[in-house]
Scaffold this motif. Structure first.
Motif, PDB file in Angstrom:
ATOM      1  N   PRO A 242      -7.301  -2.869  -1.473  1.00 27.99           N
ATOM      2  CA  PRO A 242      -6.295  -2.079  -0.793  1.00 27.99           C
ATOM      3  C   PRO A 242      -5.442  -1.560  -1.867  1.00 27.99           C
ATOM      4  CG  PRO A 242      -5.763  -4.292  -0.291  1.00 27.99           C
ATOM      5  CD  PRO A 242      -7.107  -4.501  -0.983  1.00 27.99           C
ATOM      6  N   TYR A 243      -5.287  -2.166  -2.851  1.00 29.67           N
ATOM      7  CA  TYR A 243      -4.217  -1.579  -3.770  1.00 29.67           C
ATOM      8  C   TYR A 243      -4.766  -0.405  -4.553  1.00 29.67           C
ATOM      9  CZ  TYR A 243      -2.826  -6.290  -2.324  1.00 29.67           C
ATOM     10  OH  TYR A 243      -2.505  -7.541  -1.650  1.00 29.67           O
TER      11      TYR A 243
ATOM     12  N   LEU B 270      -2.080   2.585   6.344  1.00 31.28           N
ATOM     13  CA  LEU B 270      -2.139   1.596   7.484  1.00 31.28           C
ATOM     14  C   LEU B 270      -3.525   1.326   7.519  1.00 31.28           C
ATOM     15  CD1 LEU B 270      -0.166   0.711  10.554  1.00 31.28           C
ATOM     16  CD2 LEU B 270      -2.561   0.593  10.561  1.00 31.28           C
ATOM     17  N   LEU B 271      -4.147   2.549   7.959  1.00 30.02           N
ATOM     18  CA  LEU B 271      -5.672   2.607   8.323  1.00 30.02           C
ATOM     19  C   LEU B 271      -6.512   2.209   7.044  1.00 30.02           C
ATOM     20  CD1 LEU B 271      -7.924   3.076  10.136  1.00 30.02           C
ATOM     21  CD2 LEU B 271      -7.887   5.555   9.705  1.00 30.02           C
ATOM     22  N   LEU B 272      -6.060   2.725   5.925  1.00 28.23           N
ATOM     23  CA  LEU B 272      -6.741   2.446   4.737  1.00 28.23           C
ATOM     24  C   LEU B 272      -6.981   0.941   4.176  1.00 28.23           C
ATOM     25  CD1 LEU B 272      -8.311   3.491   2.109  1.00 28.23           C
ATOM     26  CD2 LEU B 272      -5.767   3.965   1.047  1.00 28.23           C
TER      27      LEU B 272
ATOM     28  N   GLY C 296       0.828  -1.291  -0.069  1.00 30.42           N
ATOM     29  CA  GLY C 296       0.110  -0.062   0.118  1.00 30.42           C
ATOM     30  C   GLY C 296       0.736   1.074   0.124  1.00 30.42           C
ATOM     31  N   LEU C 297       1.908   1.402   0.890  1.00 29.59           N
ATOM     32  CA  LEU C 297       2.639   2.449   0.972  1.00 29.59           C
ATOM     33  C   LEU C 297       3.410   2.746  -0.448  1.00 29.59           C
ATOM     34  CD1 LEU C 297       4.653   1.947   4.131  1.00 29.59           C
ATOM     35  CD2 LEU C 297       2.953   3.647   3.884  1.00 29.59           C
ATOM     36  N   ILE C 298       4.017   1.616  -1.395  1.00 35.54           N
ATOM     37  CA  ILE C 298       4.433   1.580  -2.542  1.00 35.54           C
ATOM     38  C   ILE C 298       3.571   2.232  -3.547  1.00 35.54           C
ATOM     39  CG2 ILE C 298       5.376   0.485  -4.730  1.00 35.54           C
ATOM     40  CD1 ILE C 298       6.854  -1.449  -2.079  1.00 35.54           C
TER      41      ILE C 298
END
Length: 396
Positions: free
Chosen positions: A244-245, A231-233, A71-73
């Protein structure tokens, strides 16, 4: 002594991450190859079916951390997407749509020719449309690459992700209902999932920048705020059967157009992102079984080659129309080769949803292992050949 096994099991992931990080650092220094290739090799070697140090992957905390890392990426990828550029240069979008559909068609025909059942061939075709954002973003950051090929690879990777997630979810819906009468229902469910994920990510993209402005110091706090939001998402999407992606991609894209200076945040989300990246590639490779890879190796080699040809041909065909040379168009297509992490996490989500397709997708296990190692190398060479990255970035 009876308590030794639980202790060793609890230490497995920290030890694997440490070994992978060391392998990446020394491997990159000695060979010049991307660190993530070595992370994948370590994860595969230490997996249960191989050496057996790592426990079987499940839906526990490590899987959630892998989703957060991805998710961060994807947030960072979304933040680098410029919708105005796509509007001004629609041929780039046409090239992305063409190469994705061409890849779907060719991989489907190849799988059918090898005797794969129709549903499995469709799944392989949908998964093959994608390009792994984790590999693309990581290699581009590691190589400090910039230029036309770099930006086009990033934009086409984002488009490939959306198309692949949509197509894969349609086919998963079809798999569940097992009837052609349910194609419309599967299509509608995939559209709703996609729209819901985009909407949720867009809401985060509006709310988080507003909160950053409210604390009057968005530049200093951007890295932590965006990381907590991702993180929450991801947690909300996992609980709500959303992607989530796609949500993380939409979050980054919306935040960019809300004009929050993410450039002031640390690339790769600093030390947190670096740690989670190691975990992500170790986790992804640890889901692979050498027996599945061996069983699907022949089809895998053909799929990797076919996919590389279709993506390169699809982008090159529109190179001049989109404003670049044939050579840079071809290198952009080559840069879309990475696939591994994206495919593995999609399959894991399908498995957690009750669709057990891993055994049937032996060839995709082999494809992902091949591209786990060689995908980062291919995009690295494409960027170097395009003169957008130094041969040895750490020496630059």
């Amino acid at each position: 002594m009876p308590d030794l096994l639980p202790i060793l099991t609890s230490l497995a992931w920290p030890i694997a991450i440490a070994i992978a990080w060391l392998a990446g650092e020394f491997g990159q220094r000695w060979t010049g190859l991307p660190r993530i290739s070595f992370y994948g090799l370590v994860g595969f070697a230490l997996a249960g079916p191989q050496i057996g140090i790592l426990p079987p992957p499940d839906s526990g905390p490590v899987a959630l951390l892998a989703d957060i890392a991805f998710g961060l990426i994807l947030f960072e990828l979304g933040y680098r997407i410029n919708l105005r550029w796509l509007h001004a240069n629609p041929w780039l979008g046409v090239a992305g749509l063409t190469e994705s559909l061409l890849t779907f068609a060719v991989v489907y025909l190849v799988a059918i020719a090898f005797g794969s059942p129709q549903l499995i061939a469709l799944m392989m075709a949908a998964l093959s449309m994608g390009t792994s954002p984790a590999t693309v973003v990581r290699v581009i950051n590691e190589q400090r690459s910039s230029g036309q090929v770099t930006e086009r690879v990033l934009h086409l990777t984002a488009l490939n992700c959306v198309l692949a997630v949509f197509a894969f979810n349609v086919i998963i819906g079809f798999w569940i209902f097992r009837t052609f009468d349910a194609v419309g229902e599967a299509l509608w469910q995939s559209l709703v999932m996609l729209a819901g994920s985009v909407l949720l990510g867009a809401v985060f993209g509006v709310v988080v920048p507003a909160l950053l402005r409210a604390i009057h110091n968005p530049r200093q706090d951007a890295t932590v705020a965006f990381a907590i939001a991702v993180l929450l998402l991801v947690a909300i999407c996992d609980a709500g059967a959303l992607s989530p992606y796609i949500a993380a991609l939409a979050f980054g894209l919306t935040a960019r157009h809300r004009r929050v200076a993410f450039s002031a945040a640390q690339r790769n989300f600093g030390a947190l992102g670096e740690l989670l990246t190691v975990l992500l590639f170790v986790f992804a490779a640890s889901t692979l079984d050498w027996r599945q890879i061996a069983a699907g190796s022949a089809l895998a080699v053909v799929v990797v080659f076919a996919r590389l040809v279709t993506k390169t041909a699809g982008v090159t065909a529109f190179a001049h129309l989109s404003g670049i040379s044939w050579r840079k168009g071809a290198l952009t297509g080559v840069g879309l080769a990475p696939l591994s992490v994206f495919v593995i996490l999609l399959i894991e989500h399908a498995r957690q949803a009750g669709v057990h397709v891993v055994e049937e997708l032996r060839a995709m296990a082999a494809v992902t292992m091949l591209l786990e190692v060689f995908g980062p190398v291919i995009i690295q060479r494409a960027l170097v050949w395009a003169h957008e990255a130094p041969e040895h970035p750490d020496a630059a």
